[in-house]
Design a protein around this motif. Sequence first.
Motif, PDB file in Angstrom:
ATOM      1  N   TYR A 310       4.149   1.848  -0.664  1.00 60.18           N
ATOM      2  CA  TYR A 310       5.151   2.800  -1.120  1.00 60.18           C
ATOM      3  C   TYR A 310       6.159   3.092   0.000  1.00 60.18           C
ATOM      4  O   TYR A 310       7.381   3.083  -0.228  1.00 60.18           O
ATOM      5  CB  TYR A 310       4.455   4.079  -1.565  1.00 60.18           C
ATOM      6  CG  TYR A 310       5.367   5.185  -2.039  1.00 60.18           C
ATOM      7  CD1 TYR A 310       6.045   5.089  -3.243  1.00 60.18           C
ATOM      8  CD2 TYR A 310       5.527   6.349  -1.289  1.00 60.18           C
ATOM      9  CE1 TYR A 310       6.869   6.112  -3.686  1.00 60.18           C
ATOM     10  CE2 TYR A 310       6.352   7.374  -1.723  1.00 60.18           C
ATOM     11  CZ  TYR A 310       7.019   7.252  -2.928  1.00 60.18           C
ATOM     12  OH  TYR A 310       7.839   8.270  -3.355  1.00 60.18           O
ATOM     13  N   ALA A 311       5.648   3.318   1.205  1.00 64.15           N
ATOM     14  CA  ALA A 311       6.531   3.583   2.348  1.00 64.15           C
ATOM     15  C   ALA A 311       7.409   2.373   2.651  1.00 64.15           C
ATOM     16  O   ALA A 311       8.610   2.510   2.937  1.00 64.15           O
ATOM     17  CB  ALA A 311       5.701   3.966   3.569  1.00 64.15           C
ATOM     18  N   ALA A 312       6.823   1.193   2.574  1.00 65.21           N
ATOM     19  CA  ALA A 312       7.596  -0.024   2.854  1.00 65.21           C
ATOM     20  C   ALA A 312       8.681  -0.232   1.789  1.00 65.21           C
ATOM     21  O   ALA A 312       9.808  -0.633   2.109  1.00 65.21           O
ATOM     22  CB  ALA A 312       6.653  -1.228   2.893  1.00 65.21           C
ATOM     23  N   VAL A 317      14.392  -0.207   0.185  1.00 60.86           N
ATOM     24  CA  VAL A 317      15.462   0.209  -0.722  1.00 60.86           C
ATOM     25  C   VAL A 317      16.519   1.051   0.009  1.00 60.86           C
ATOM     26  O   VAL A 317      17.720   0.866  -0.189  1.00 60.86           O
ATOM     27  CB  VAL A 317      14.859   1.009  -1.916  1.00 60.86           C
ATOM     28  CG1 VAL A 317      15.968   1.665  -2.730  1.00 60.86           C
ATOM     29  CG2 VAL A 317      14.015   0.106  -2.787  1.00 60.86           C
ATOM     30  N   CYS A 318      16.039   1.950   0.860  1.00 57.39           N
ATOM     31  CA  CYS A 318      16.982   2.832   1.555  1.00 57.39           C
ATOM     32  C   CYS A 318      17.810   2.124   2.600  1.00 57.39           C
ATOM     33  O   CYS A 318      18.885   2.610   2.988  1.00 57.39           O
ATOM     34  CB  CYS A 318      16.217   3.988   2.206  1.00 57.39           C
ATOM     35  SG  CYS A 318      15.485   5.122   1.015  1.00 57.39           S
ATOM     36  N   SER A 319      17.344   0.971   3.058  1.00 57.11           N
ATOM     37  CA  SER A 319      18.098   0.234   4.076  1.00 57.11           C
ATOM     38  C   SER A 319      19.162  -0.683   3.469  1.00 57.11           C
ATOM     39  O   SER A 319      19.965  -1.267   4.160  1.00 57.11           O
ATOM     40  CB  SER A 319      17.151  -0.619   4.933  1.00 57.11           C
ATOM     41  OG  SER A 319      16.540  -1.649   4.150  1.00 57.11           O
TER      42      SER A 319
END
Length: 320
Positions: A310-312, A317-319
Amino acid sequence: MSLPALLQNLRIPVIGSPMFIVSNPKLVIAQCTAGIVGSFPALNARPAELLDEWLHEITEALAAWDRDHPERPAAPYAVNQIVHRSNDRFEQDMTVCEKWKVPIVITSLGARTELNDAVHAWGGITLHDVIDDRFARKAVEKGADGVIAVAAGAGGHAGRWSPFALLQEIRAWFDGPLILSGAIANGGSVLAALAAGADLAYVGSPFIATEEANAPDSYKQAIVDSGAADIVYSDLFTGVHGNYLRSSIVSAGLDPDNLDRGSLDTMKFGSEGSAKSKAWKDIWGSGQGIGAVDRVRPAADYVELLAEQYAAARARVCSG
């Protein structure tokens, strides 16, 4: 609308879904102490008197965890109540849930205003399983706090709608807690559920392949060995359409590609069950997401994997 306080501080936005026979106190405790909501069907506690013992065990275990780990308290747990008229244990099980002030009650196969009122009276919240927008509206009208959108690909009694269609129709009018169920088995899928409009993801079948699950080793291994192509959608076994492992249907001597139609007349829940359902006790339910399951592991390890994924996914996505 913000989530109820009970659901705000989870390690990841996941509810471990209640699974017939498979979910038990050991699995629920492992899920909750790992930081996600754990749940089980009340009818898994057989005979009915066992439900009180299970709720005592879970309550004591989570309280002990919180005393020993004040920096990361356990997530709340949920009990699934089958509201279908054939469940002759319903009133008795609700009395036991009231005794232990169960924090979350998940309702299936029917919505009742009096149930929602009772749970609210002891300080709990209710979430209701639906397979389409019409049922979602009925559940909310009768006082459910949240909706579990059971989309195509979910294990157990699954709907036929795409998760995108189901979420967008419900979210167009409902701003309360919305949970998505349907082939969610890794952390990226959890993030996708949120991106599509859900508040939390409902994860079930991968937890069958955990050490704590009340499932035969052959069932756990079948989850590991199977993928989406090995899932069969049929109403034969309970009278309501659901997803099942092809290998278990073959082992029962049936042709999974030529199954008879089921009937709602055979659907019976409660203290005895039906002769028909007992005949299918070795038919194994599963959702389509199990291709992501590569081994049997402790439930806490699976939650850890979900959290890492989930963190990855969020970082990816945010990058972009």
